[in-house]
Write a protein that holds these residues in place. Structure first.
Motif: not given
Length: 325
Positions: A187-191, A205-212, A230-233
């Motif tokens: 799961r990726g969680v948006g702000p 959230a979709r960007v965060a999901l790619r790091f899950a 995620l910061g600078g990632l």
């Protein structure tokens, strides 16, 4: 329907495939799917990117043949296969001769999309919240009035704050930002944002999901990733999207993982732990055993993973591995 499809397959494979297309879009209609799901079905079934453009309802959805939503790439080609959808057009991005299956995909996808637009974008109230309502509240092209209506359907007031949770299977959820993140698996969680900003939360959230990760030995890492962490990632994600070549560190990491089976899980745990001793505890290893594993990892990688700079290189390589899956 399955029995009929099986009988037709013995006589005419194209007719059987066309029947499967009908059944597929019928299932989408019954499940009250959203427009993105309809366009994704058209793309995957036809094997080419599909695109729905409807300026009247401010709709612009493109999904590639792998089922991934991507921004429309320039104006449509007039040679592409197409079908009218109310005030818009559904296109398959190919100029090949229309086959029986292509024709059926266009027809059934167009009919299904029209039903969704009439049900949601036309302003008719839904009997219950569904995928199309969720899709509308995060659509950056929707009008403020459409988004407010969708928010009310989801039980949210205009003054409420919420966040978007992106799920591994491609769906999204609107969450009122409670402590527990809903859903299962990656799961990726948006702000957490005001209702008008939910499209931004959905994107992040979709960007965060790619790091899950799946959280397994083969795909180690956290299953839930918050965009705010995620910061600078996100710059690395942008570089991968722009077509940057894999880094030498990633190539070294993947080669080392082939050579040493436990390497990915070990290094992922070490990067995420506050100390090597804490990582050893999490891995149920003696501290000296983990030190031996790190010695081996450094030999096959070609750099130290215990210095600040080495840990940063390792963190970036592990993140890049997830982004390029």
């Amino acid at each position: 329907m399955q029995n009929l499809s099986g009988r037709l397959a013995a006589l005419d494979s194209s007719a059987s495939a066309a029947l499967d297309v009908i059944a597929y879009f019928d299932r989408l209609t019954r499940s009250r799917a959203g427009l993105e799901q309809v366009v994704r079905g058209a793309a995957v079934l036809s094997g080419v990117p599909a695109r729905l453009d409807d300026p009247t309802h401010r709709i612009a959805i493109r999904v590639d043949a792998a089922g991934v939503r991507t921004p429309p790439d320039g104006p449509p080609d007039p040679r592409w296969l197409s079908a009218v959808v109310g005030g818009g057009i559904l296109r398959l991005e190919t100029d090949r001769s229309t086959s029986l299956v292509d024709g059926m995909v266009l027809e059934r996808a167009a009919v299904t999309a029209e039903l969704v637009i009439a049900r949601v974008r036309g302003g008719q109230p839904a009997h219950r919240p569904d995928c199309a309502v969720v899709e509308l509240v995060v659509d950056p092209l929707a009008t403020p009035e459409q988004r407010e209506w969708a928010a009310r359907e989801l039980g949210l007031t205009v003054a409420a704050r919420a966040r978007v949770v992106a799920l591994a299977e491609g769906d999204i959820m609107i969450d009122r930002a409670e402590d527990t993140v809903p859903g299962e698996g990656r799961r990726g969680v948006g702000p957490t944002v005001p209702i008008p900003d939910l499209p931004r939360s959905a994107h992040q959230a979709r960007v965060a999901l790619r790091f899950a990760a799946d959280g397994t030995a083969a795909d180690p890492g956290p299953r839930v990733v918050h965009a705010d962490d995620l910061g600078g990632l996100v710059l690395l994600e942008a570089a991968v999207n722009a077509g940057a070549a894999p880094t030498a560190d990633l190539r070294a990491l993947l080669a080392a993982a082939q050579e040493v089976p436990h390497l990915l899980q070990t290094l992922t745990t070490v990067v995420g732990a506050p100390s090597v001793r804490a990582a050893a505890t999490e891995l149920y290893l003696h501290h000296s055993t983990l030190q031996d594993r790190l010695d081996q990892a450094e030999r096959v990688l070609g750099w130290s993973v215990r210095t600040a700079g080495g840990r940063m290189r390792l963190q970036l390589a592990l993140a890049e591995r997830l982004l390029r899956r």
